[in-house]
Structure formats: structure tokens, C-alpha cells
Design a protein around this motif. Structure first.
Motif, PDB file in Angstrom:
ATOM      1  N   ASP A 392      -1.950 -10.599 -85.856  1.00  0.00           N
ATOM      2  CA  ASP A 392      -1.995 -11.609 -86.913  1.00  0.00           C
ATOM      3  C   ASP A 392      -1.200 -11.155 -88.140  1.00  0.00           C
ATOM      4  O   ASP A 392      -0.382 -11.900 -88.676  1.00  0.00           O
ATOM      5  CB  ASP A 392      -3.437 -11.894 -87.313  1.00  0.00           C
ATOM      6  N   PHE A 393      -1.474  -9.938 -88.599  1.00  0.00           N
ATOM      7  CA  PHE A 393      -0.832  -9.418 -89.806  1.00  0.00           C
ATOM      8  C   PHE A 393       0.246  -8.400 -89.430  1.00  0.00           C
ATOM      9  O   PHE A 393       0.041  -7.553 -88.563  1.00  0.00           O
ATOM     10  CB  PHE A 393      -1.855  -8.740 -90.716  1.00  0.00           C
ATOM     11  N   VAL A 394       1.374  -8.491 -90.132  1.00  0.00           N
ATOM     12  CA  VAL A 394       2.458  -7.520 -89.964  1.00  0.00           C
ATOM     13  C   VAL A 394       2.654  -6.781 -91.290  1.00  0.00           C
ATOM     14  O   VAL A 394       2.836  -7.410 -92.343  1.00  0.00           O
ATOM     15  CB  VAL A 394       3.771  -8.202 -89.533  1.00  0.00           C
ATOM     16  N   VAL A 395       2.585  -5.468 -91.228  1.00  0.00           N
ATOM     17  CA  VAL A 395       2.746  -4.609 -92.400  1.00  0.00           C
ATOM     18  C   VAL A 395       3.949  -3.705 -92.171  1.00  0.00           C
ATOM     19  O   VAL A 395       4.032  -3.021 -91.141  1.00  0.00           O
ATOM     20  CB  VAL A 395       1.494  -3.743 -92.631  1.00  0.00           C
ATOM     21  N   ALA A 396       4.891  -3.688 -93.097  1.00  0.00           N
ATOM     22  CA  ALA A 396       6.028  -2.766 -93.049  1.00  0.00           C
ATOM     23  C   ALA A 396       5.885  -1.760 -94.183  1.00  0.00           C
ATOM     24  O   ALA A 396       5.424  -2.111 -95.277  1.00  0.00           O
ATOM     25  CB  ALA A 396       7.343  -3.527 -93.184  1.00  0.00           C
ATOM     26  N   PHE A 397       6.267  -0.511 -93.929  1.00  0.00           N
ATOM     27  CA  PHE A 397       6.272   0.464 -95.015  1.00  0.00           C
ATOM     28  C   PHE A 397       7.554   1.274 -94.976  1.00  0.00           C
ATOM     29  O   PHE A 397       8.065   1.612 -93.916  1.00  0.00           O
ATOM     30  CB  PHE A 397       5.008   1.329 -95.010  1.00  0.00           C
ATOM     31  N   PHE A 398       8.080   1.538 -96.166  1.00  0.00           N
ATOM     32  CA  PHE A 398       9.387   2.197 -96.306  1.00  0.00           C
ATOM     33  C   PHE A 398       9.504   2.704 -97.731  1.00  0.00           C
ATOM     34  O   PHE A 398       8.652   2.409 -98.583  1.00  0.00           O
ATOM     35  CB  PHE A 398      10.521   1.228 -95.959  1.00  0.00           C
ATOM     36  N   HIS A 399      10.576   3.427 -98.018  1.00  0.00           N
ATOM     37  CA  HIS A 399      10.633   4.146 -99.289  1.00  0.00           C
ATOM     38  C   HIS A 399      11.311   3.353-100.410  1.00  0.00           C
ATOM     39  O   HIS A 399      10.640   2.868-101.316  1.00  0.00           O
ATOM     40  CB  HIS A 399      11.309   5.497 -99.112  1.00  0.00           C
ATOM     41  N   HIS A 400      12.632   3.245-100.419  1.00  0.00           N
ATOM     42  CA  HIS A 400      13.335   2.570-101.512  1.00  0.00           C
ATOM     43  C   HIS A 400      12.886   1.121-101.595  1.00  0.00           C
ATOM     44  O   HIS A 400      12.768   0.425-100.588  1.00  0.00           O
ATOM     45  CB  HIS A 400      14.848   2.608-101.283  1.00  0.00           C
ATOM     46  N   CYS A 401      12.682   0.634-102.808  1.00  0.00           N
ATOM     47  CA  CYS A 401      12.053  -0.671-102.997  1.00  0.00           C
ATOM     48  C   CYS A 401      13.027  -1.827-102.821  1.00  0.00           C
ATOM     49  O   CYS A 401      14.128  -1.814-103.378  1.00  0.00           O
ATOM     50  CB  CYS A 401      11.446  -0.769-104.394  1.00  0.00           C
TER      51      CYS A 401
END
Length: 569
Positions: A392-401
Motif C-alpha cells: 500500500d505504502f511506498v517509502v524511498a530514502f536517500f541522501h541529497h534532498c
């Protein structure tokens, strides 16, 4: 052909008549080969202080001598244990740590349940040799031995006990982890922050590598923010923890340039300082959480360590060679991108993106994947949004904004151009970012603009409203500043409020910026904080499921909250 004339390159221990015909990378290979052909024990090096040690400029290196003394006086043990999910969090867990001295015989992991160990898992020892060129022409060297074991074929939603067992029969304390459930029915949580670092002096004793240089007016913080964050995460016991890059700051410069250290965080122009023993300190810091909770890492600019694979600016590879020895991450991303991967936990899909590949502000690694990362990202989002995926939910994580404001980095135009259209297209719910040392939450965004206002306590419907971008670079490193006339904006703030509209910028090069008229900066806090994300699974198909993001300071105060809501697929 003379490639590095004498006096124009750091003396890294290669004989001068050879070094002048070698590139820096070739000199590194020569040193590695020399050490491989002429092994020297720490004990003999401590006694002689000559021979190979002297030939490589190590006779007075404090890292080497400190390690010699430690190895001669103490038995081998495993420290700094940390977990990471394998490719399938329901079935696989990686267990890692560091040996305090070279291995003496076979090491295994004992695995079991309810206090009984019924299985033995082989341990791989990864030897990491770090020869760090110094500004005075010497080398300070470090031998590190990292241990890794992968448990496969586990049962979903089960607790498992484990311990490392050495050849002499000694063991680490027993720790317990839990695999992801097949279909969670009870609420569960994960946590996140970025830009952590360490609060204490590393084993090398070198100064300037810690983050104990906070601004005098940091009156809202604890004395050791990085340590306090670990305490909070350990107390929360989330299902997993996400760290969106800039992990320990063994490379304090963050430019991915050739290493030439001064023994502090400062380095000569055109070089990066580096201290591999900061990793030992870091793993020791997070062990009280990471030994029982998987810590999942993305890579930031301070994680490009040129020492190991000659990641020269404008010219070479990732700078991730050291991470291959220290870390275990899922290996389901593009083969060229070791820190790019995806995983599923319950009805949440999580994607780690390597923003170093996309950045315009710090172009050292920009484009290194030759487009393979973005092609993989599109395929992965397509799969996660496919009918029957259970996500249902997709979360992305990464460094530079992609979306943030600050006086230091603000938004990276390259990252925004790469990921924002994909996030719009596939209705990504939450993007967790770092790089800017602050907490900042956006309104939901589509096409780079706010769609609705989402103040503290609001409910957002990502399917129609768009993606919420959160900068959690507030994990422990000294804070940045806001843009001129921009102020904090959070629950309990009694100061002036500059609102959601901010004049900021996008970085379009190393020193190039373009103005960015922001209408989405909903919540801001210029000190230390992390996020806890509470997931409530749906009672059934088509029913409501929620993901509530709560922002908590290093002192334990909640300052912001927003709920993301969807109908279950």
C-alpha cells in the motif's frame, strides 16, 4: 613516462623511483600487494618497529602501535554487532560485527529460538587494510577484520536468538531479532534519521573527527545528540531503522577525493581526510540497538571513501570498497550500485536510492550507474504498484534532498529532476532525505508545488495529494542555518513564524545555485530529531490503512505529526 613527479604527489610508502611512474591508484595496488607478500604481525611490528613497517612509513603510526598493544594484551572478541535484512525480510537476516584482533581459527554463529541454539551458521571474515597517506608523507595504517553471517530460510514473524562463537569457545552475549511477518495484523513502527556521526574520540586518538563542536546556542539539545539518538531508537525497538546517508563521517570532507590526512578533520586543498577507526567507534555506538534491530543504510557524500578504490573527483569509481567489507545490504538492486536495494515489510515497500549518482551539487559520483539506477527504480516502482503486490505504502530514502531549504545545501536540482517525476507518476507516499542538518517536512508535493496544506496533525491522502518529503539530517551532526529571514516552524515554537513560503535555492553545480520559490516548507526544526513511522495495517482489502509520521527530538519531545492514509489494495 613520469606520471607523478617527485614532490607533486603524497609519499604513500612506495619507493620513489617506482612511484614517479605510477598513478595514485597504481601506488595503492602496489602497497596492497607488498603487504600481501610480506605479512607482519602486530606483535612483531611492535617489537621491531622496522622492516616492512619502516619501509611503509608506519614505525611511528599511532593506529598501528595502538592496535599492536591491544592485540598483545586482550583475547579476540566480536564488537559492534549490527543486523541488516537479507533480500527477503521474512526469511533472511545478516549478522555482522568486528574482531578486536586477527581471527584465531574458525568463527561461527549459533542460531536458535527460546534460548536454545540448534543451528550453526558459517562466518565470513573480511579483512580490510587501510593505508592512509598523511600530509607529512607517512602512512597511518589500520587492519580491520569484519565478520558476517547470513541466516536464510527463516520463518516469517519469528524471534531468533544468535551469538558469535569463536574458536576458543568464547561467545558474544546472546541477542534476539525478529523476522518480518507474512501479513501483519497488529500496528508496527520503523524509525529514520540521517547524518549521524559519533560523539566521542575514535580509537586512533586523532582529533577533529568527532562531532563535538556544536554551536554555543544549541540549548535545546542533549550533550551528545548522536548517542542520544541511539538511546531513543534502542528504547523504541522498531521493526527496522533507516539511515539516509552520511553514516559515521570517517571521511569528514565528503568530496570523494584522494585521501591525504592531517590527523584532524581538515585536509589539504584537493584532498580528503580519513580515519577508518571511526567505523569501529560507530558500530560500538549503535550496537545496543543494531544488535537486535536491522539498521538499513543508504549512502551519502561522506560515505564516498576514495582510499579503497581511488574515487578521484571527475574520474573513477564509487568509493564504496570499504563498505563491502563492513556492511551487508540486500543485493537486489542494479549490480553497479551496491547501496541501491528494495525490501518489503508488511504492506510497506522501502527503496534505498543512491543520490550520489544523481547529485549536481557534489558531482564526484554523478552518473556512475550510467542510468541503470533510474531504470531499476522505475521497474521497482512498477512492481510495487502492480495489482496483487500487497504493498500500500511506498517509502524511498536517500541522501541529497530533492526538496529542502537551508543555508548550506537546500535542494539538489539533479536529485529532484531524477526522482520527483517518478514519485509523482507512481504516487510514492514518503521520501526520507538527509544532507541538510535539520528537520523539515513538506506539504504533499506534485510537480514541485504544494497540493494542499498539511499542518501538524493533518491527514494526507498521497494517492491524490502527492508525496511528502521529509529531511531528517538531524541525526547528530552539528546543525546548519536556515535561509535569511526563515525561522523554525514546529509544535511548541514560541518564536516568529516565517510561514510555508520560503525563498531558497536549488544546487545546479558545485558552486552554482538557482533561486527556488518554495511554497511547501510546512514544518522546520533546527536541532536534533528523528522520525518514528507507525503503520496500522488494513483490517481487510479496500479498508483504510495509515502510516503516521511522528517527529521526536533527542530530548524525547514530539514536535510534529502527520498521518498518511490509503485504501488497501
Amino acid at each position: 613516462m613520469t606520471r607523478t613527479p617527485r614532490g607533486q604527489a603524497p609519499d604513500v610508502g612506495v619507493p620513489a623511483h617506482l612511484a614517479e611512474h605510477m598513478t595514485v591508484a597504481e601506488q595503492h595496488d602496489w602497497i596492497s600487494g607488498f603487504l600481501g607478500r610480506h605479512p607482519v604481525s602486530r606483535r612483531s611490528a611492535l617489537k621491531r618497529g622496522s622492516g616492512v613497517v619502516a619501509a611503509l612509513g608506519l614505525a611511528s603510526a599511532p593506529w598501528t602501535l595502538a592496535a599492536c598493544a591491544s592485540a598483545a594484551q586482550a583475547p579476540v572478541s566480536v564488537v559492534g554487532r549490527h543486523l541488516a535484512f537479507g533480500n527477503d525480510p521474512m526469511k533472511a537476516m545478516a549478522m555482522s560485527g568486528e574482531l578486536t584482533a586477527p581471527p584465531q581459527g574458525t568463527i561461527v554463529v549459533d542460531l536458535g529460538q527460546n534460548g536454545t541454539f540448534g543451528a550453526t551458521i558459517p562466518v565470513e571474515v573480511r579483512h580490510l587494510v587501510s593505508q592512509v597517506p598523511q600530509a607529512d608523507g607517512s602512512i597511518r595504517a589500520s587492519d580491520q577484520y569484519f565478520v558476517h553471517a547470513l541466516a536464510n530460510g527463516l520463518e516469517p514473524g519469528q524471534a531468533y536468538d544468535y551469538r558469535f562463537r569463536l574458536a576458543d569457545g568464547t561467545t558474544t552475549p546472546t541477542a534476539t531479532f525478529r523476522t518480518a511477518p507474512r501479513t501483519p495484523t497488529a500496528p508496527w513502527s520503523f524509525t529514520a534519521f540521517a547524518d549521524q556521526g559519533v560523539d566521542m574520540v575514535p580509537p586512533s586518538g586523532l582529533g577533529g573527527m568527532t562531532n563535538a563542536y556544536y554551536k554555543p546556542d544549541d540549548t535545546r539539545r542533549t550533550m551528545t545528540p548522536s548517542t542520544s539518538m541511539v538511546d531513543r531508537i534502542a528504547g523504541t525497538r522498531p521493526a527496522f531503522h533507516l539511515l539516509a546517508g552520511d553514516i559515521c563521517y570517517a571521511d569528514p570532507s565528503g568530496e570523494g577525493q584522494v585521501v591525504r590526512s592531517t590527523g584532524t578533520s581538515k585536509s589539504p586543498t584537493g584532498f580528503d581526510s580519513f580515519d577508518p577507526t571511526v567505523w569501529t567507534t560507530y558500530f560500538g555506538l549503535i550496537e545496543r540497538s543494531a544488535a537486535t534491530t536491522p539498521w538499513m543504510f543508504a549512502t551519502g557524500n561522506h560515505d564516498m571513501e576514495a582510499l579503497y578504490d581511488d574515487n578521484v573527483k571527475r574520474g573513477a569509481t564509487h568509493g564504496y570498497g570499504g563498505h563491502a567489507a563492513r556492511l551487508d545490504l540486500p543485493r537486489n538492486g542494479p549490480s553497479a550500485c551496491p547501496s541501491v536495494y528494495s525490501m518489503r515489510y508488511g504492506n510497506v515497500g522501502v527503496i534505498s536510492v543512491d543520490a550520489n549518482d544523481l547529485s549536481m551539487e557534489i558531482p564526484t559520483n554523478a552518473g556512475y550507474s550510467n542510468g541503470s539506477q533510474l531504470a531499476w527504480l522505475r521497474r521497482t516502482l512498477t512492481d510495487m504498484r502492480a495489482a496483487g503486490s500487497g504493498i500500500d505504502f511506498v517509502v524511498a530514502f536517500f541522501h541529497h534532498c530533492a526538496f529542502a531549504t537551508s543555508g548550506s545545501h537546500a535542494s539538489d536540482a539533479g536529485v529532484r529532476a531524477a526522482v520527483a517525476p517518478l514519485f509523482d507518476e507512481f504516487s510514492v507516499d514518503l521520501a526520507l532525505q538527509g544532507h541538510n542538518h535539520q528537520y523539515e517536512r513538506s506539504n504533499p508535493i506534485r510537480a514541485a508545488r504544494s497540493t494542499v496544506q498539511a499542518p501538524d496533525g493533518a491527514t494526507v491522502r498521497p494517492q491524490t495529494d502527492g508525496t511528502t518529503y521529509v529531511c531528517v539530517g538531524s541525526g547528530g551532526r552539528p546543525r546548519y542555518t536556515w535561509q535569511p529571514n526563515e525561522t523554525d516552524r514546529y509544535r511548541g515554537n514560541t518564536g516568529p513564524d516565517s510561514g510555508v513560503n520560503v525563498v531558497s535555492y536549488q544546487a545546479v553545480g558545485e558552486d552554482a545555485k538557482v533561486p527556488d520559490a518554495v511554497d511547501w516548507s510546512q514544518a522546520r526544526y533546527l536541532d536534533y530529531a528523528y522520525v518514528t513511522v507507525d503503520v496500522v495495517p488494513p483490517p481487510g482489502p479496500g479498508q483504510v490503512t495509515t502510516m503516521t509520521l511522528r517527529t521526536i527530538t533527542d530530548t524525547g519531545t514530539e514536535i510534529d505529526r502527520v498521518t498518511l492514509e490509503r485504501r488497501a489494495v
